[in-house]
Design a protein around this motif. Structure first.
Motif, PDB file in Angstrom:
ATOM      1  N   SER A  88       3.406   8.346  -8.379  1.00  0.00           N
ATOM      2  CA  SER A  88       2.380   9.349  -8.148  1.00  0.00           C
ATOM      3  C   SER A  88       2.364  10.321  -9.321  1.00  0.00           C
ATOM      4  CB  SER A  88       2.677  10.123  -6.861  1.00  0.00           C
ATOM      5  OG  SER A  88       3.843  10.912  -7.030  1.00  0.00           O
ATOM      6  N   ASP A 141      -5.651   2.508   5.215  1.00  0.00           N
ATOM      7  CA  ASP A 141      -5.125   3.867   5.047  1.00  0.00           C
ATOM      8  C   ASP A 141      -4.608   4.135   3.638  1.00  0.00           C
ATOM      9  OD1 ASP A 141      -5.730   4.563   7.647  1.00  0.00           O
ATOM     10  OD2 ASP A 141      -3.760   4.005   8.421  1.00  0.00           O
ATOM     11  N   THR A 142      -4.276   3.086   2.906  1.00  0.00           N
ATOM     12  CA  THR A 142      -3.672   3.273   1.583  1.00  0.00           C
ATOM     13  C   THR A 142      -4.590   2.883   0.438  1.00  0.00           C
ATOM     14  OG1 THR A 142      -2.624   1.087   1.824  1.00  0.00           O
ATOM     15  CG2 THR A 142      -1.303   3.015   2.422  1.00  0.00           C
ATOM     16  N   ALA A 160      -4.501  -2.292   4.923  1.00  0.00           N
ATOM     17  CA  ALA A 160      -4.515  -1.417   3.740  1.00  0.00           C
ATOM     18  C   ALA A 160      -5.606  -0.344   3.801  1.00  0.00           C
ATOM     19  CB  ALA A 160      -4.693  -2.262   2.472  1.00  0.00           C
ATOM     20  N   GLY A 180       0.818  -1.202   0.000  1.00  0.00           N
ATOM     21  CA  GLY A 180       0.000   0.000   0.000  1.00  0.00           C
ATOM     22  C   GLY A 180       0.854   1.255   0.000  1.00  0.00           C
ATOM     23  N   ARG A 181       1.890   1.252   0.814  1.00  0.00           N
ATOM     24  CA  ARG A 181       2.794   2.412   0.848  1.00  0.00           C
ATOM     25  C   ARG A 181       3.522   2.575  -0.481  1.00  0.00           C
ATOM     26  NH1 ARG A 181       3.746   0.440   6.173  1.00  0.00           N
ATOM     27  NH2 ARG A 181       5.586  -0.711   5.444  1.00  0.00           N
TER      28      ARG A 181
END
Length: 351
Positions: free
Chosen positions: A282, A155-156, A153, A131-132
């Motif tokens: 990103s 939070d991600t 997961a 996830g990070r």
């Protein structure tokens, strides 16, 4: 797969007809697509076949809306692109939560319901690390490995695919997690609202978990387990299968070790998986360093098939004869470079 006009959202009557056709008795995903091919549209199919009345669709839609959800019909802009190219793609999904999650690079984590403490910790660590790194995590919201991966997961970004209706909490011990994913992730269900999970629903759910994902990670799978069904579907769909090895003396790893023997990728940590797919970038990273895809043969084939005229994603998969995961990765790279425009009906074009 339907070869006619893919867009449904631009034509509300066709979209509604697809809902009625999909919810009709004895019309599963394969028959749904066959009907579209035969009749040319769901509207014509509904005139010639016995389908559920409009009132039944309206009742389900209202119940779904009360929970903050909506239908995703094949042809909608938000319908997951990775699923659209499957021959048995779900004609309609109920969805609650972040509809943007399926557009991200996604990996599935599946495994034993009666998982060991070590297995659950490994699943959680793996999900958090991936996830990070930028991946969304998909699973089936079962107890054990699935639940551990979802929790780690949250939070991600995590996607839970349910075997029953989207309002059905199963197992009951995952009620809080079910609510948390609705609030912070994405719940998806192919089964109609209110329908309890039954035995034949779980393999159907598993094909969606693998279909959403570029790869499936198996942790503690016994022989003849549901996780092996997910892995088999992943291979049929052209996805990668990764497996955490275990002791040959532990029956919880019987299926896992068999997958490795048959060619699945053995992994020790998240880096082994990131090494296969690379680390998703990103949008800000993409601006600083454009994604290079043209030197990859399959990517170049996809790129050559794109142009200024919008093309359906599933048509790209068929035309280029590459996996849906490859097409999704190429399209994401182009989008991050600012070279791709998305259109209604899951169509894309070059800018």
């Amino acid at each position: 797969m339907f070869d006619g006009p893919y867009t449904s959202e631009a034509d509300p009557a066709e979209r509604r007809a697809r809902l009625r056709l999909a919810r009709s008795p004895r019309i599963g995903p394969v028959k749904f697509h066959e009907a579209l091919q035969h009749f040319g549209s769901a509207r014509r199919a509904c005139r010639d076949l016995t389908v559920v009345p409009e009132s039944e669709i309206a009742r389900e839609e209202q119940a779904l809306a009360k929970l903050g959800g909506r239908f995703l019909v094949m042809g909608d802009a938000e319908y997951p692109a990775a699923l659209a190219a499957l021959p048995d793609a779900p004609p309609v999904l109920s969805a609650i939560g972040d509809l943007g999650l399926p557009a991200r690079p996604t990996l599935a984590i599946v495994g034993a319901r009666e998982a060991s403490l070590a297995g659950r910790h490994f699943a959680a660590d793996l999900a958090a690390s991936l996830g990070r790194a930028g991946f969304a995590i998909a699973s089936g919201l079962a107890r054990g490995i699935d639940a551990a991966a979802h929790e780690a997961a949250l939070d991600t970004g995590t996607i839970a695919v349910l075997a029953g209706g989207i309002d059905q909490v199963y197992p009951l011990q995952n009620e809080a997690l079910h609510r948390a994913i609705a609030d912070r992730g994405l719940l998806l269900a192919e089964t109609p609202f209110g329908a309890p999970p039954i035995a034949r629903s779980f393999p159907r759910r598993n094909r969606i978990v693998s279909g959403l994902s570029a790869g499936v990670i198996v942790i503690e799978a016994a022989e003849r387990s549901g996780s092996l069904i997910t892995a088999e579907r992943a291979l049929e769909q052209g996805r990668e299968v990764f497996v955490v090895p275990g002791s040959p003396m532990d029956p919880r790893y019987g299926g896992s070790n068999s997958l490795i023997r048959d060619g699945a990728i053995l992994i020790r940590d998240a880096n082994d998986i990131i090494g296969v797919f690379g680390k998703p970038q990103s949008r800000s990273q993409a601006v600083e360093k454009p994604v290079q895809i043209s030197h990859h043969t399959e990517a170049a084939t996809v790129l050559a098939a794109l142009g200024a005229v919008p093309t359906a994603v599933d048509e790209l998969v068929r035309r280029c004869q590459v996996s849906a995961a490859t097409v999704a990765e190429v399209l994401l790279a182009l989008e991050l470079e600012g070279r791709l425009e998305r259109h209604r009906g899951n169509r894309v074009s070059l800018i």
